[in-house]
Design a protein around this motif. Structure first.
Motif, PDB file in Angstrom:
ATOM      1  N   PHE A   1     -13.255  11.359  -2.962  1.00 11.80           N
ATOM      2  CA  PHE A   1     -12.418  12.069  -1.998  1.00 11.80           C
ATOM      3  C   PHE A   1     -12.095  11.215  -0.787  1.00 11.80           C
ATOM      4  O   PHE A   1     -12.785  10.255  -0.484  1.00 11.80           O
ATOM      5  CB  PHE A   1     -13.013  13.421  -1.610  1.00 11.80           C
ATOM      6  N   GLN A   2     -10.989  11.617  -0.147  1.00 10.08           N
ATOM      7  CA  GLN A   2     -10.577  10.948   1.076  1.00 10.08           C
ATOM      8  C   GLN A   2     -11.392  11.526   2.206  1.00 10.08           C
ATOM      9  O   GLN A   2     -11.509  12.743   2.333  1.00 10.08           O
ATOM     10  CB  GLN A   2      -9.080  11.199   1.311  1.00 10.08           C
ATOM     11  N   ILE A   3     -11.965  10.672   3.054  1.00  7.19           N
ATOM     12  CA  ILE A   3     -12.811  11.209   4.123  1.00  7.19           C
ATOM     13  C   ILE A   3     -12.194  11.088   5.505  1.00  7.19           C
ATOM     14  O   ILE A   3     -12.517  11.875   6.381  1.00  7.19           O
ATOM     15  CB  ILE A   3     -14.214  10.561   4.118  1.00  7.19           C
ATOM     16  N   THR A   4     -11.325  10.116   5.724  1.00  7.38           N
ATOM     17  CA  THR A   4     -10.596  10.062   6.995  1.00  7.38           C
ATOM     18  C   THR A   4      -9.179   9.589   6.702  1.00  7.38           C
ATOM     19  O   THR A   4      -8.921   8.920   5.704  1.00  7.38           O
ATOM     20  CB  THR A   4     -11.230   9.075   8.015  1.00  7.38           C
ATOM     21  N   SER A   5      -8.241   9.975   7.607  1.00  6.70           N
ATOM     22  CA  SER A   5      -6.849   9.567   7.383  1.00  6.70           C
ATOM     23  C   SER A   5      -6.488   8.352   8.237  1.00  6.70           C
ATOM     24  O   SER A   5      -5.638   7.571   7.878  1.00  6.70           O
ATOM     25  CB  SER A   5      -5.896  10.722   7.659  1.00  6.70           C
ATOM     26  N   GLU A   6      -7.144   8.163   9.392  1.00  9.91           N
ATOM     27  CA  GLU A   6      -6.819   7.058  10.298  1.00  9.91           C
ATOM     28  C   GLU A   6      -8.065   6.349  10.768  1.00  9.91           C
ATOM     29  O   GLU A   6      -8.698   6.825  11.670  1.00  9.91           O
ATOM     30  CB  GLU A   6      -6.054   7.608  11.500  1.00  9.91           C
TER      31      GLU A   6
ATOM     32  N   LEU B   1     -10.090   1.927   2.739  1.00  7.15           N
ATOM     33  CA  LEU B   1      -9.056   1.756   1.725  1.00  7.15           C
ATOM     34  C   LEU B   1      -8.360   0.413   1.944  1.00  7.15           C
ATOM     35  O   LEU B   1      -7.871   0.123   3.034  1.00  7.15           O
ATOM     36  CB  LEU B   1      -8.049   2.904   1.831  1.00  7.15           C
ATOM     37  N   ILE B   2      -8.331  -0.416   0.901  1.00 10.38           N
ATOM     38  CA  ILE B   2      -7.723  -1.747   0.991  1.00 10.38           C
ATOM     39  C   ILE B   2      -6.355  -1.747   0.324  1.00 10.38           C
ATOM     40  O   ILE B   2      -5.438  -2.419   0.751  1.00 10.38           O
ATOM     41  CB  ILE B   2      -8.629  -2.793   0.281  1.00 10.38           C
ATOM     42  N   GLU B   3      -6.233  -0.986  -0.744  1.00  6.33           N
ATOM     43  CA  GLU B   3      -4.976  -0.954  -1.485  1.00  6.33           C
ATOM     44  C   GLU B   3      -4.831   0.422  -2.145  1.00  6.33           C
ATOM     45  O   GLU B   3      -5.831   1.059  -2.492  1.00  6.33           O
ATOM     46  CB  GLU B   3      -4.972  -2.067  -2.549  1.00  6.33           C
ATOM     47  N   ALA B   4      -3.589   0.870  -2.277  1.00  7.48           N
ATOM     48  CA  ALA B   4      -3.288   2.125  -2.965  1.00  7.48           C
ATOM     49  C   ALA B   4      -1.921   1.981  -3.603  1.00  7.48           C
ATOM     50  O   ALA B   4      -0.991   1.497  -2.956  1.00  7.48           O
ATOM     51  CB  ALA B   4      -3.288   3.295  -1.982  1.00  7.48           C
TER      52      ALA B   4
ATOM     53  N   THR C   1     -19.193   4.968   0.826  1.00  7.61           N
ATOM     54  CA  THR C   1     -17.965   5.202   1.566  1.00  7.61           C
ATOM     55  C   THR C   1     -17.284   3.851   1.740  1.00  7.61           C
ATOM     56  O   THR C   1     -17.950   2.820   1.857  1.00  7.61           O
ATOM     57  CB  THR C   1     -18.238   5.824   2.947  1.00  7.61           C
TER      58      THR C   1
ATOM     59  N   ILE D   1     -12.273   6.388   1.850  1.00  5.50           N
ATOM     60  CA  ILE D   1     -12.605   7.249   0.719  1.00  5.50           C
ATOM     61  C   ILE D   1     -14.099   7.154   0.425  1.00  5.50           C
ATOM     62  O   ILE D   1     -14.780   6.235   0.895  1.00  5.50           O
ATOM     63  CB  ILE D   1     -11.789   6.895  -0.548  1.00  5.50           C
TER      64      ILE D   1
ATOM     65  N   LEU E   1      -6.713   3.219  -6.340  1.00  8.35           N
ATOM     66  CA  LEU E   1      -7.162   2.950  -4.975  1.00  8.35           C
ATOM     67  C   LEU E   1      -8.194   1.836  -5.049  1.00  8.35           C
ATOM     68  O   LEU E   1      -8.939   1.751  -6.024  1.00  8.35           O
ATOM     69  CB  LEU E   1      -7.814   4.200  -4.367  1.00  8.35           C
TER      70      LEU E   1
ATOM     71  N   SER F   1      -8.481  15.150   6.991  1.00 12.06           N
ATOM     72  CA  SER F   1      -8.480  13.773   6.485  1.00 12.06           C
ATOM     73  C   SER F   1      -7.283  13.529   5.577  1.00 12.06           C
ATOM     74  O   SER F   1      -6.947  12.398   5.266  1.00 12.06           O
ATOM     75  CB  SER F   1      -9.782  13.479   5.740  1.00 12.06           C
TER      76      SER F   1
ATOM     77  N   PRO G   1      -7.445   5.127   6.743  1.00 14.29           N
ATOM     78  CA  PRO G   1      -7.789   5.827   5.512  1.00 14.29           C
ATOM     79  C   PRO G   1      -9.087   5.302   4.897  1.00 14.29           C
ATOM     80  O   PRO G   1      -9.260   4.085   4.749  1.00 14.29           O
ATOM     81  CB  PRO G   1      -6.598   5.580   4.586  1.00 14.29           C
TER      82      PRO G   1
ATOM     83  N   ASN H   1     -20.504   1.900   3.907  1.00 16.98           N
ATOM     84  CA  ASN H   1     -21.763   2.610   4.121  1.00 16.98           C
ATOM     85  C   ASN H   1     -22.267   3.167   2.787  1.00 16.98           C
ATOM     86  O   ASN H   1     -21.487   3.375   1.865  1.00 16.98           O
ATOM     87  CB  ASN H   1     -21.528   3.768   5.111  1.00 16.98           C
TER      88      ASN H   1
ATOM     89  N   MET I   1       0.858  -1.203   0.000  1.00 12.53           N
ATOM     90  CA  MET I   1       0.000   0.000   0.000  1.00 12.53           C
ATOM     91  C   MET I   1       0.885   1.241   0.000  1.00 12.53           C
ATOM     92  O   MET I   1       1.770   1.378   0.825  1.00 12.53           O
ATOM     93  CB  MET I   1      -0.894  -0.025   1.251  1.00 12.53           C
TER      94      MET I   1
END
Lengths: 229, 228
Positions: free
Chosen positions: B33-38, B133-136, B130, B42, B113, A163, B40, B119, A1
């Motif tokens: 868009f990315q909605i949370t970082s921790e 993220l599994i892979e990027a 929503t 989208i 991504l 985010s 991650p 959800n 990743m």
């Protein structure tokens, strides 16, 4: 990743405003997007820790102002790196009250939308508010500020509550300094165009009255950034 | 209310893909868009009429390829102005199957991504999915295509099912322009069609008869003159 792939997503930069009774607040957001055309619905993603989150929850109204590419870093710092729990962010800022009652920031604004919240979804650290447009207008012509322009060209920092926050990487050799208050980085290679400091100026040569372009902290708030090569 | 306000919002251009059984499909989207970082996460907004919507709803996975600025209009047209109910959009496209089982488009992609749906939010004509993220991965360096670049520089159009669809693509200049009756693309003689080798300044009448719409591939006779 490889999380750097997320840095290829493209966003604008907005001031999101809301109110609770007589109090106004606002913050900087990138997670603003139109999600349907008829009716015009938007999503706005806001960190739950922010005061603006409380205000939107309470009043169910919000506005967002599309920032111009020429917006000074200090203006973004005012809304993005201060808390409305400590200061009145609207003091000294040009704004108006919209049809919904939400405050609409007009300084550095190309256009605005105001909207009623019709739904929300919990996403962990953030809530996305779904809002239906009530009014919108163009304020002036110009290029919108984008997140990558802010981050890559203006070298603006990203809040830990965003985010988009990724641990800052100090990758190059030039000795950089970081602000303890807002985590913005002074990079000698880039200088500080907003503060009339030309590229190539080392941190030590900055005048003593130089201030952080984002949060206004004085020079002694800056720490040497250790290289991570 | 000034509807032009909405043109000031900034977006990228992405191919959103999914699978159902062994059928693959994908479409163009601007709202990713990315909605949370921790951790991650989208989100993507998809029109309920699109086949990709059905696939994501059923399989609970989707992938997104981030398109490069130099992606040809015809490539965008293949995914954006055709339906997977009529054609196999992946027939001529370089792709791989990702960890989630969703197909990942590799042509013209700077990175991709993959996400598992957590959800769904109903927003009228569209659903917001929503996903965790599994892979990027990044595939190559380059400038991502933005919606503004696609619209203003490449002069691409949006289908009626897009959240950013503009009812009137108003044209004010004097040169005789022609509009594609299939996708709404407007041929402007002042700009020509760089992707199709038509130089700026070429009137519509002088374009070779085998020329096709750079967005959707419609034939020349499917264009009609736009009045002032």
């Amino acid at each position: 990743m490889n999380l750097l792939a997320l840095r290829k997503l493209r966003y604008g930069l907005y001031v999101v405003g809301s109110r609770r009774k007589d109090r106004f607040n606002g913050l900087i957001a990138n997670g603003v997007s139109q999600v349907s055309a008829v009716p015009a619905n938007f999503v706005v993603s806001i960190n739950k820790e922010n005061l603006t989150h409380e205000f939107i929850k309470a009043s169910k109204v919000l506005s967002f102002s599309v920032l111009s590419k020429n917006t000074p870093l200090s203006f973004i710092g005012r809304f993005g790196f201060n808390s409305g729990r400590e200061i009145d962010k609207f003091k000294g800022v040009s704004y108006k009250i919209g049809k919904t009652g939400a405050p609409i920031v007009l300084d550095n604004t190309l256009a605005y939308v105001e909207a009623n919240v019709i739904n929300e979804a919990d996403l962990g650290t953030h809530t996305i508010f779904i809002a239906q447009m009530v009014d919108s207008d163009i304020i002036r012509e110009g290029e919108p500020m984008t997140y990558d322009y802010y981050s890559e060209v203006k070298r603006g920092p990203t809040s830990k509550k965003s985010s988009l926050y990724i641990e800052q990487i100090a990758a190059t050799k030039a000795q950089k300094y970081q602000c303890r208050r807002c985590s913005s980085i002074y990079d000698p290679e880039f200088g500080d165009p907003d503060g009339n400091v030309s590229p190539g100026t080392s941190f030590e040569l900055l005048p003593d009255d130089w201030k952080c372009p984002i949060c206004g902290a004085s020079k002694n708030y800056f720490d040497k950034l250790e290289g991570t090569e | 209310m000034d509807i032009k306000t909405l043109y000031q919002l900034s977006y990228g251009i992405y191919i959103i893909t999914s699978a159902r059984g062994d059928k693959l499909n994908g479409q163009i989207a601007n709202t990713l868009f990315q909605i949370t970082s921790e951790p991650p996460a989208i989100a993507v907004s998809i029109n309920k009429q699109n086949l990709t919507h059905e696939f994501i709803h059923d399989s609970r996975v989707f992938a997104a390829s981030i398109l490069s600025q130099d992606t040809p209009l015809s490539f965008i047209g293949n995914f954006g102005f055709k339906s997977g109910r009529d054609i196999d959009k992946f027939a001529q496209v370089n792709y791989k199957i990702g960890k989630t089982g969703a197909p990942i488009v590799l042509d013209h992609a700077l990175g991709y991504l993959e996400a598992k749906v957590i959800n769904e939010v109903d927003v009228g004509t569209h659903t917001i999915f929503t996903g965790d993220l599994i892979e990027a991965e990044t595939l190559k360096s380059g400038e991502p295509m933005t919606y503004a670049y696609y619209h203003d520089v490449k002069r691409g159009t949006a289908p009626k099912t897009a959240p950013t669809y503009r009812k009137e693509e108003k044209e004010v200049k004097k040169a005789a322009k022609y509009k594609c009756t299939v996708c709404g693309y407007i041929y402007d003689p002042e700009k020509g069609d760089p992707d199709g080798g038509i130089a700026p300044g070429t009137p519509f009448e002088e374009i070779p008869n085998d020329w096709v719409c750079p967005v959707c591939g419609a034939r020349k006779e499917q264009f009609e003159k736009i009045g002032e």
